[in-house]
Design an enzyme around this catalytic site. Structure first.
Site, short mmCIF file in Angstrom:
data_model
loop_
_atom_site.label_atom_id
_atom_site.label_comp_id
_atom_site.label_asym_id
_atom_site.label_seq_id
_atom_site.Cartn_x
_atom_site.Cartn_y
_atom_site.Cartn_z
N LYS A 1 3.42 1.22 -10.87
CA LYS A 1 4.62 1.51 -11.22
C LYS A 1 5.83 0.54 -10.20
O LYS A 1 6.59 -0.03 -10.77
CB LYS A 1 4.90 2.96 -10.92
CG LYS A 1 4.13 3.84 -11.74
CD LYS A 1 4.35 5.27 -11.20
CE LYS A 1 3.92 5.84 -9.98
NZ LYS A 1 2.64 5.81 -9.64
N THR A 2 5.50 0.57 -8.90
CA THR A 2 6.59 -0.26 -8.10
C THR A 2 6.21 -1.75 -8.21
O THR A 2 7.24 -2.41 -8.52
CB THR A 2 6.31 0.10 -6.52
OG1 THR A 2 6.20 1.62 -6.46
CG2 THR A 2 7.09 -0.47 -5.66
N HIS B 1 3.66 11.04 -5.52
CA HIS B 1 3.52 12.08 -6.63
C HIS B 1 4.59 13.31 -6.39
O HIS B 1 5.04 13.49 -7.31
CB HIS B 1 2.02 12.48 -6.67
CG HIS B 1 1.58 13.76 -7.76
ND1 HIS B 1 1.94 13.80 -8.91
CD2 HIS B 1 1.38 14.88 -7.45
CE1 HIS B 1 1.84 14.66 -9.59
NE2 HIS B 1 1.40 15.47 -8.64
N ASP C 1 -0.81 4.31 -7.87
CA ASP C 1 -1.53 2.93 -7.56
C ASP C 1 -1.94 2.36 -8.91
O ASP C 1 -2.65 1.28 -9.21
CB ASP C 1 -2.92 3.23 -6.95
CG ASP C 1 -2.80 3.23 -5.38
OD1 ASP C 1 -1.84 2.88 -4.75
OD2 ASP C 1 -3.79 3.53 -4.76
P1 GDP Z 1 2.04 2.62 -7.86
O1 GDP Z 1 1.53 3.37 -6.76
O2 GDP Z 1 1.88 3.01 -9.27
O3 GDP Z 1 3.61 2.17 -7.39
O4 GDP Z 1 1.29 1.30 -7.73
P2 GDP Z 1 1.77 -0.18 -6.99
O5 GDP Z 1 2.84 -0.81 -7.80
O6 GDP Z 1 2.00 0.00 -5.51
O7 GDP Z 1 0.19 -0.80 -7.26
C1 GDP Z 1 -0.89 -0.37 -6.54
C2 GDP Z 1 -1.93 -1.56 -6.54
O8 GDP Z 1 -2.16 -2.16 -7.62
C3 GDP Z 1 -1.39 -2.62 -5.49
O9 GDP Z 1 -2.38 -3.08 -4.56
C4 GDP Z 1 -1.02 -3.72 -6.43
O10 GDP Z 1 -0.92 -4.92 -6.07
C5 GDP Z 1 -1.94 -3.63 -7.55
N1 GDP Z 1 -1.59 -4.22 -8.87
C6 GDP Z 1 -0.23 -3.60 -9.30
N2 GDP Z 1 -0.24 -4.13 -10.77
C7 GDP Z 1 -1.39 -5.07 -10.86
C8 GDP Z 1 -1.79 -5.72 -12.10
O11 GDP Z 1 -1.10 -6.17 -12.96
N3 GDP Z 1 -2.96 -6.45 -11.89
C9 GDP Z 1 -3.79 -6.13 -10.73
N4 GDP Z 1 -5.00 -6.68 -10.44
N5 GDP Z 1 -3.29 -5.32 -9.56
C10 GDP Z 1 -2.11 -4.92 -9.54
MG MG Z 2 4.86 3.26 -6.12
#
Ligand code: GDP
Ligand code: MG
Length: 394
Positions: A24-25, A84, A21
């Site tokens: 990354k994606t 993970h 979260d």
């Molecule tokens: P991953 O699990 O690392 O791939 O994370 P995701 O890309 O799925 O992002 C997780 C959550 O964080 C989602 O609800 C995104 O919309 C939010 N998110 C990602 N980047 C940002 C950002 O730059 N700012 C904010 N406020 N939220 C973000």
């Molecule tokens: Mg992801």
């Protein structure tokens, strides 16, 4: 369709790593969005990346999205995993073989357990370059960002990475994805891409270390002698260099009488070259696939290694029962295999199918294995574990 001609550009494997979260994606999608404007990528949406297809690598199931894009300088193949466990399997199996990793950390959380674990894995599997993207800068103030920067530099240094030189880029993947032109939006992703072009060396091939070549094949040239064939993994080979041919308990001194690329004699060859090497005084029956041709006295041969290993679950075709110390099975790596005993850390009683962790390997005979070298463990020709060498022990 991207307009650029990617075939003319250098290729580079990268991937996003970091805590769940942290973005990354979103960042992966944002990169393609930003580059799509210049025709350097096809935009791949968040949903397309996140529903990564299942793939089979070395018998295990890995969920990973492979996204391709170009900068003006080169072409990138970018891996993003959904969860993970997918990162652990992907990295330990050596499936992605990243040249560099983009460590994503959310500014509001700072480094979290999986931030550390992914960085540790990156180090263990031999990823040499790490860039940090401090994400979610849109929801914190500057003091918080400064704190996270300090924490991330410390973390890089804890794991032996270039803590002073590594680029730290601060921004918002979400804002960039939404097309926000302010500093934390699109320009932050552009800064990351510029940093990737600049920080990751253009030739990731290592030409400064002593040469090393795994033997793929060997044959006899009547009247000349034994020729070994392989791809030089690192370093530069020069004609008349002294060398050691090592493996399966043998260390045979020799000299490189002739080096050929595409059947033409050359005075030297470098990492990445596929070569045939004529070895002075070598008997064909002394050469076995899986041996290594190394610069004289440059490598240590041993039967003790430390490794990070993942035991496949039952549904992945793995064992049903746990593994205890003194577990003995056949180990496969590259084109060779050898009997091997696995011992767990003294603090660890057993490992269950689905577990991963560091273990000690004892091979039946001395071999040369290098950090990051992947292997599998098979029981009756069924893969039950996949691993990667993390350390050579004596
Ligand atoms: P991953 O699990 O690392 O791939 O994370 P995701 O890309 O799925 O992002 C997780 C959550 O964080 C989602 O609800 C995104 O919309 C939010 N998110 C990602 N980047 C940002 C950002 O730059 N700012 C904010 N406020 N939220 C973000
Ligand atoms: Mg992801």
């Amino acid at each position: 369709k991207p307009k650029s001609d990617v075939t003319e550009k250098k290729h580079c494997n990268v991937g996003t790593i970091g805590h769940v979260d942290h973005g990354k994606t979103t960042l992966t999608a944002a990169i393609t969005k930003v580059l799509a404007k210049d025709g350097l990528a096809n935009y791949v949406s968040y949903d397309e990346i996140d529903k990564a297809p299942e793939e089979k690598a070395r018998g295990i199931t890995i969920n990973a999205a492979h996204v391709g894009y170009s900068t003006k300088l080169r072409h990138y193949a970018h891996t993003d995993c959904p969860g993970h466990a997918d990162y652990v399997r992907n990295m330990i199996s050596g499936a992605s073989q990243m040249d560099a990793a983009i460590l994503v950390v959310a500014a509001d959380d700072g480094p979290m357990p999986q931030t550390r674990e992914h960085l540790l894995l990156a180090k263990q599997v031999g990823i040499r370059y790490v860039l940090v993207f401090i994400n979610k800068a849109d929801i914190v103030n500057d003091e918080i960002i400064e704190l996270v920067e300090i924490e991330m530099r410390e973390l890089l240094s804890d794991f032996g990475y270039d803590s002073d030189g590594a680029p730290l880029i601060c921004g918002s993947a979400l804002r960039a994805l939404q097309g926000d032109p302010s500093e934390h939006g699109v320009p932050s992703v552009q800064r990351l891409l510029d940093a990737m072009d600049e920080y990751i060396p253009r030739i990731v091939r290592d030409v400064t270390s002593p040469f090393l070549m795994p033997i793929d094949n060997a044959f006899t040239v009547p009247g000349r002698g034994t020729v070994v064939v392989g791809t030089i993994k690192r370093g530069v080979m020069k004609r008349n260099d002294d060398a050691d041919l090592m493996g399966f308990g043998y260390n045979i001194k020799t000299t490189l009488s002739d080096i050929q690329i595409f059947r033409k004699s050359v005075p030297e060859a470098i990492a990445g070259d596929n070569v045939g090497v004529l070895l002075r005084g070598m008997k064909i029956r002394s050469v076995e696939t899986g041996m290594l041709l190394c610069a004289a006295r440059s490598m240590k041969m041993t039967n003790h290694y430390k490794a990070n290993i993942y035991f496949l679950t039952r549904s992945e075709g793995g064992r049903k029962k746990p593994v205890f110390s003194k577990y003995s099975q056949q180990m496969f790596s590259g084109t060779w295999n050898i009997a091997c005993r696995i011992d767990l850390e003294p603090s660890m009683h057993m490992m269950m199918p689905g577990d991963h962790g560091e273990v000690y390997l004892t091979l039946l005979e001395d071999m040369v294995m290098t950090q990051g070298q992947p292997f599998t463990i098979r029981e009756n020709n069924v893969t039950v574990a996949t691993g990667i060498v993390t350390e050579t022990l004596s």
